[in-house]
Design a protein around this motif. Structure first.
Motif, short mmCIF file in Angstrom:
data_model
loop_
_atom_site.label_atom_id
_atom_site.label_comp_id
_atom_site.label_asym_id
_atom_site.label_seq_id
_atom_site.Cartn_x
_atom_site.Cartn_y
_atom_site.Cartn_z
N VAL A 1 16.69 7.14 -15.67
CA VAL A 1 16.45 8.21 -16.63
C VAL A 1 16.39 9.55 -15.89
O VAL A 1 15.99 9.61 -14.74
N PRO A 2 16.80 10.62 -16.57
CA PRO A 2 16.95 11.90 -15.86
C PRO A 2 15.70 12.77 -15.87
O PRO A 2 15.79 13.97 -15.61
N LEU A 3 14.52 12.20 -16.13
CA LEU A 3 13.33 13.02 -16.36
C LEU A 3 12.93 13.90 -15.16
O LEU A 3 12.34 14.95 -15.34
N LEU A 4 13.24 13.46 -13.95
CA LEU A 4 12.86 14.27 -12.78
C LEU A 4 14.09 14.80 -12.04
O LEU A 4 14.00 15.12 -10.85
N ARG A 5 15.21 14.90 -12.72
CA ARG A 5 16.41 15.43 -12.06
C ARG A 5 16.12 16.84 -11.54
O ARG A 5 15.58 17.67 -12.25
N GLY A 6 16.47 17.07 -10.28
CA GLY A 6 16.25 18.37 -9.68
C GLY A 6 14.88 18.50 -9.01
O GLY A 6 14.64 19.46 -8.29
N SER A 7 14.01 17.53 -9.25
CA SER A 7 12.70 17.55 -8.60
C SER A 7 12.75 16.84 -7.25
O SER A 7 13.60 15.99 -7.02
N THR A 8 11.84 17.22 -6.37
CA THR A 8 11.74 16.59 -5.07
C THR A 8 10.38 15.92 -4.93
O THR A 8 9.34 16.55 -5.10
N VAL A 9 10.42 14.62 -4.66
CA VAL A 9 9.21 13.84 -4.44
C VAL A 9 9.10 13.56 -2.95
O VAL A 9 10.07 13.13 -2.33
N ALA A 10 7.94 13.84 -2.35
CA ALA A 10 7.74 13.54 -0.93
C ALA A 10 6.76 12.39 -0.78
O ALA A 10 5.64 12.45 -1.27
N ASN A 11 7.22 11.34 -0.14
CA ASN A 11 6.35 10.24 0.25
C ASN A 11 5.69 10.61 1.56
O ASN A 11 6.37 10.67 2.59
N LEU A 12 4.41 10.87 1.55
CA LEU A 12 3.70 11.33 2.74
C LEU A 12 2.74 10.24 3.14
O LEU A 12 1.64 10.14 2.61
N PHE A 13 3.17 9.40 4.08
CA PHE A 13 2.38 8.21 4.41
C PHE A 13 1.76 8.36 5.80
O PHE A 13 2.47 8.33 6.80
N PHE A 14 0.44 8.50 5.81
CA PHE A 14 -0.30 8.61 7.08
C PHE A 14 -0.79 7.24 7.53
O PHE A 14 -1.57 7.13 8.46
N GLU A 15 -0.35 6.22 6.85
CA GLU A 15 -0.71 4.83 7.14
C GLU A 15 0.56 4.06 6.82
O GLU A 15 1.16 4.31 5.78
N PRO A 16 0.99 3.15 7.70
CA PRO A 16 2.25 2.48 7.40
C PRO A 16 2.13 1.53 6.21
O PRO A 16 1.15 0.80 6.10
N SER A 17 3.09 1.57 5.31
CA SER A 17 3.17 0.58 4.24
C SER A 17 4.56 0.61 3.65
O SER A 17 4.83 1.32 2.68
N THR A 18 5.44 -0.15 4.27
CA THR A 18 6.82 -0.20 3.83
C THR A 18 6.92 -0.53 2.35
O THR A 18 7.70 0.07 1.61
N ARG A 19 6.11 -1.47 1.93
CA ARG A 19 6.23 -1.98 0.58
C ARG A 19 5.80 -0.97 -0.49
O ARG A 19 6.54 -0.70 -1.44
N THR A 20 4.62 -0.39 -0.33
CA THR A 20 4.16 0.59 -1.33
C THR A 20 5.07 1.81 -1.33
O THR A 20 5.41 2.35 -2.39
#
Lengths: 329, 329, 329
Positions: free
Chosen positions: C50-69
């Motif tokens: 769905v195009p609800l966030l088209r043009g938005s930028t999401v940053a995954n900021l992980f200070f703890e490793p968790s490949t899965r989450t």
């Protein structure tokens, strides 16, 4: 006990997973090569982006590090407009791969449509394929010393573009054929495509244990191995395998089996020289040969993108067809 | 011997690669700044996504870790609608960078259009640029202590938005100017843009060896360095460089050259304070100053996205024009 | 002192950040569950993009490793058509998280719209939320032993799809409830949704210090804990916590509290078995139970994508509404 060769085809004989070139019917090999050829950009044209996998999610599941191979699948998937999830994981052998299967199930539940799997253990790709859902597919990106089918397919495409008639061809595979999944997959594919003369060229310690079983001819010197061949394929040397009885030192290997102007003096001028990359300069090949007029090494890379696109597109199409079959039934 | 300064322009004087700001003509610097300004979103508006690089593949090829710089190029490329391939590689110095060139050739064969390269060795970006195909471009994201041209360009854009007249400007660059590619690239760009007064401010052990060669004035105390300047630019301190004869301890450095309310007491109230980031709080700057009313540090980051978009868009356009020239010829 | 529970709502009581399920009003919990349900693909259908966030930028900021989450948020953001930036960082505790805030400011200046944050310290997500701009949002992907709200929401969605009436439900949470952010967030969400009977089941050393404060019932044996419950939720055991006075060995834990056919003999046949994953086979659960008929573990994963899509979509919408409010005011 399932046979990976059969298991990768569905009930209608269509490609369902890509696990191995062993036992893959010639018409499917040819379908892949033809589809890949259609994805190759015309000379001087940039590669096109096609929407065949738009909305699909491809997961690169690498239990063995390989930046380069991972990138080829990522580029191919993105060129098909798929979303790509990259996961570099460590394989823990302590519980017979159960953690790996848990990871597979989890990613499948997230909506992954296609898994690209590289794994240090023989048979891992088939193992994963047995556990996925009916609408999910597995592509083997190299498992142990067992198989590396997309490499064999891109090699076949590269050869075909230079020598279209497989039935009239001599190919020499040079190097550590004993431990090489690239050699295994190439031999299976080329035999099925009709290549009558395949030679494996290696020192004794790196030779196949039973070449006749695969229908290939063992040759123990490079000069004899390359005589009158159309294709010379060098394999990447794993340095850690060289400290072994009956295996020459790296220097000695290079002198005897390295592909150089000197050792390839007897090669036909129209023969092509291949290597799966990345090359170890000064070991199994030197730079002059790798980038010389007979080398097609960079064409192999380019064809590799087209082959991976082709396999993904064909399998995605077949999964859809199978879903249609079931709805009608 | 090719001169990187000339080499980054094509036969028509258009930007072909971005390797250095040294010797870059003023009109090209201005073209980049103008283009970047057009990409800056209006105040309170979200950044726009533009389709200029749709279908293109940008490869981030980082032979030196830098999460932050890598991310700026990734964001810029995605905002231009390109596909981005991320490769973090280790540079092996053992064979004179030949492996790096093999990697370049391989990625180029996969269809990469634009390489963003960070590398620990001086001149690496120019080296790569000499090896790419006519339709492929190289952007230098920092090579050794040589150059970091996008940083200098974003700094120039930031300055211009506050002080549009470069010909009437005093700039102080404070810190380890001796080893800093940021200082090098800034000096070249600002000289070309006409800045008459550039001072390099450092303790003796971190001072440029020959400031007059670059046309800048060495100053050995901060108070004197910042007197009447319009711009103070702090450089990031590499802690490993501080254990050196004639270089003060980190604490002593902070006391003498750290940018703080105390040390900047004599700064003009309308002067701006800059830093390439990430900051070492309590070393070359303190938080009060970094986030104070004269700081433009976060504007630099925002402008950095626009500059990288501009450079990529201009070069992609020029590569297309060059292909057109050749077709007509 | 801001209260995270209030702080995550805007002046109109709309969801502004997602920090915790503690104190979150029931109508907002229900809005998230309803929205997530609308994103769930119909059975046998592939997930829609769905195009609800088209043009938005999401940053995954992980200070703890968790490949899965990390992957679940990446998949969810891409399914909303956002661009995703992945940053795996090391948290340095030496300067009270100031470097982390510098990183946040820097990424915000690059145009990140939504931060997904995982952090080893309690309260980190709220800390970040206090520092972002009015048009930027923070999603807590787990901070210390404090909260993991998306996990609690996906668990609530999973329960609701099997037992729609929260007011008539018994739930047993089994394992290291003392140190578990999953347990914390689940208890808060389920209490608010009206679940009358929540039991925490653990050996003494892993029991909550004050269960009555959270309104839950401590039970010290599994047999008693699961009697007549509708839901059994196993928690992941951190092996490093098991070497502790009054905590049984891993083997002993498995025998007493591991979810197996043997220990769950008294469970109602229609009860569902949950686990946040990844499972430790043979520790807190065995494979037979994890993949058995009562398990909904893989549904949890699938629902987790829908929940993360829902939270991102709702917050993005609310940020836009808030900007509209301000323009009118």
């Amino acid at each position: 006990m399932t046979d990976p060769a059969q298991f990768q085809l569905d009930a209608h004989g269509r490609l369902r997973h890509l696990l191995t070139t062993e036992g893959m019917p010639a018409d499917i090999l040819t379908e892949i090569l033809d589809t890949a050829a259609s994805f190759l950009p015309a000379s001087k044209e940039p590669p096109r982006k096609v929407p065949l996998l738009r909305g699909s999610t491809v997961a690169n599941l690498f239990f063995e590090p390989s930046t380069r191979t991972r990138t080829t699948f990522e580029v191919a998937a993105k060129r098909l407009s798929a979303d790509v999830i990259d996961m570099q994981l460590e394989h823990s052998s302590k519980n017979k791969g159960e953690d790996d299967v848990d990871t597979l199930y989890t990613l499948q539940a997230m909506g992954v449509d296609l898994f690209v799997i590289r794994h240090p253990e023989n048979g891992a790709a088939a193992h994963f394929a047995r556990h996925v859902a009916p609408d999910v597919a597995v592509l083997n990106a190299g498992d142990g010393s067992n198989a590396h089918p997309t490499q064999a397919l891109l090699d076949a495409l590269t050869i075909r573009r230079h020598r279209p008639d497989f039935h009239n061809l001599s190919v020499a595979i040079v190097g550590d054929v004993r431990h090489s999944r690239v050699a295994q997959s190439n031999i299976h594919a080329l035999k099925t495509l009709g290549v009558p003369d395949i030679r494996v060229v290696a020192p004794e310690g790196l030779m196949l244990e039973d070449p006749s079983k695969l229908g290939v001819t063992p040759v123990f010197t490079l000069a004899e191995g390359i005589r009158d061949v159309d294709v010379v394929m060098g394999l990447r040397i794993q340095r850690e395998r060289m400290h072994h009885e009956r295996v020459p030192s790296v220097e000695e290997y290079h002198r005897q089996f390295g592909l150089t102007r000197h050792t390839l003096g007897g090669l036909k001028p129209e023969a092509i020289i291949m290597h799966p990359g990345p090359i170890n300069r000064g070991v199994e090949i030197d730079a002059e040969t790798a980038y010389g007029p007979q080398s097609v090494i960079l064409e192999q890379v380019r064809n590799g993108i087209a082959i991976r696109m082709a396999v993904m597109a064909i399998i995605a199409g077949n999964v859809k067809k199978a879903a249609g079959d079931q709805t009608q039934a």
